[in-house]
Design a protein around this motif. Structure first.
Motif, short mmCIF file in Angstrom:
data_model
loop_
_atom_site.label_atom_id
_atom_site.label_comp_id
_atom_site.label_asym_id
_atom_site.label_seq_id
_atom_site.Cartn_x
_atom_site.Cartn_y
_atom_site.Cartn_z
N ASP A 7 -8.25 3.81 2.64
CA ASP A 7 -7.70 3.79 1.27
C ASP A 7 -6.89 2.52 1.02
O ASP A 7 -6.14 2.44 0.04
N ASN A 8 -7.03 1.51 1.90
CA ASN A 8 -6.37 0.20 1.78
C ASN A 8 -4.88 0.23 2.07
O ASN A 8 -4.18 -0.76 1.82
N THR A 9 -4.36 1.34 2.59
CA THR A 9 -2.96 1.37 3.01
C THR A 9 -2.85 0.80 4.42
O THR A 9 -3.76 0.92 5.25
N PHE A 10 -1.72 0.16 4.70
CA PHE A 10 -1.51 -0.50 5.99
C PHE A 10 -1.17 0.53 7.06
O PHE A 10 -0.32 1.40 6.86
N ASP A 11 -1.84 0.45 8.19
CA ASP A 11 -1.59 1.35 9.30
C ASP A 11 -0.57 0.70 10.23
O ASP A 11 -0.92 -0.02 11.16
N TYR A 12 0.71 0.98 9.98
CA TYR A 12 1.78 0.29 10.71
C TYR A 12 1.81 0.71 12.18
O TYR A 12 1.98 -0.14 13.07
N ILE A 13 1.66 2.01 12.46
CA ILE A 13 1.78 2.48 13.85
C ILE A 13 0.70 1.87 14.73
O ILE A 13 0.98 1.35 15.82
#
Length: 316
Positions: A23-29
């Protein structure tokens, strides 16, 4: 690759450390885990900007200016003391130097002030670049590659407001349209504005502002976003909500006067409107949120430069 070889640094491919969800959100973990593993040797390294990867390893390209966002992400992953963004200007200016003379550089600006100015056209740094570093209170420093001794501008919420600098910056954009919808007894009808906004959503039109009155409200949009189907849009609104009258005003410029110190200062609005009145600028729209850090005025395109100059002279 050439820069890494020239400097003798380790090259890290962005797709191996900058991860996004579908969904184009950044996967920080996931990105943090990969970053710690790749950099655990403590070597100096280079990461190219403007792209990352999806879970299926397809490359995800960022929008223009995405290199700024990559830098902010890496600064956050590295828990950096500061994120230096080197560009071709010596920081952020109070107003567009193509319009005003003797421009003043902004030494320190808050994240919120920067977002407001950037959205309205002060595009020194990608506006999304603040989010990766803001949560960790990592300041961003804008520096000039061609003038490395210049101090530049620091973007940080630890900004100390100056006692005499009320306005931090002024920015604006041309070519908006105001669609004014009138209907008798509108105030007594629940959900009318929501019905109108659903129509804009169906046409995939982003809305800038919604000033309203008792029996009317206006929707401010970028003209280019509605020009191909404006007549169809107006007809649909009139049909769906039973509007008595719909007027469209084109060639409107929006100008934002931004400063966190404005909320604690009496008479800012009076000075702003008084200054524009003295030079004969007609104001077509006024918008201000209750946090009082941004006053937006809508004027005709032909008065855009005059408005910027007038406000700069008043608050510089």
């Amino acid at each position: 690759l050439l820069m890494a070889e020239y400097l003798g640094y380790k090259f890290i491919d962005a797709k191996d450390v900058i991860f996004y969800n579908y969904d184009n959100t950044f996967d920080y973990i996931k990105s943090e885990q990969a970053f710690q593993e790749i950099t655990k040797t403590g070597e100096n390294f280079i990461i190219p900007g403007f792209y990352g990867s999806f879970p299926n390893k397809d490359v995800k390209l960022m929008t223009r200016g995405g290199g700024d966002v990559t830098g902010a992400i890496v600064a956050s992953l590295a828990n950096a003391d500061v994120y230096e963004n080197w560009t071709d200007v010596s920081g952020i200016l109070m107003a567009d130097p193509r319009i005003i003379n003797n421009h003043r550089e902004i030494k320190v600006i808050s994240y919120t002030e920067f977002r407001e100015l950037s959205y309205m056209g002060a595009s020194v740094l990608h506006e999304e670049a603040i989010f990766p570093v803001r949560d960790k209170d990592i300041p961003i420093q804008i520096r000039n590659t061609n003038n490395p001794t210049a101090e530049g501008t620091i973007i940080s919420d630890k900004k100390c407001a100056s006692s005499n600098q009320i306005v931090t910056g002024i920015a604006g954009k041309k070519d908006f349209s105001i669609i004014t919808i009138k209907k008798r007894h509108m105030a007594n009808e629940v959900g009318l504005i929501a019905k109108a906004l659903k129509i804009f959503a169906k046409f995939n039109v982003s809305i800038e502002h919604i000033p309203s009155g008792i029996d009317s409200f206006s929707v401010v949009v970028e003209t280019n976003n509605v020009r191909p189907f404006i007549h169809e849009l107006v007809a649909k609104i009139k049909e769906e909500i039973g509007a008595d009258e719909i007027n469209v005003t084109n060639e409107i410029a929006l100008i934002a006067t931004v400063g966190e110190a404005m909320k604690n200062t009496l008479g800012v609005s009076a000075r702003l409107f008084g200054a524009l009145g003295k030079v004969g600028v007609n104001i077509a729209l006024i918008s201000q949120t209750n946090d009082e850090i941004n006053i937006i005025v809508g004027v005709h395109n032909r008065d855009y430069e005059k408005t910027i100059n007038t406000l700069y002279d008043e608050f510089k």
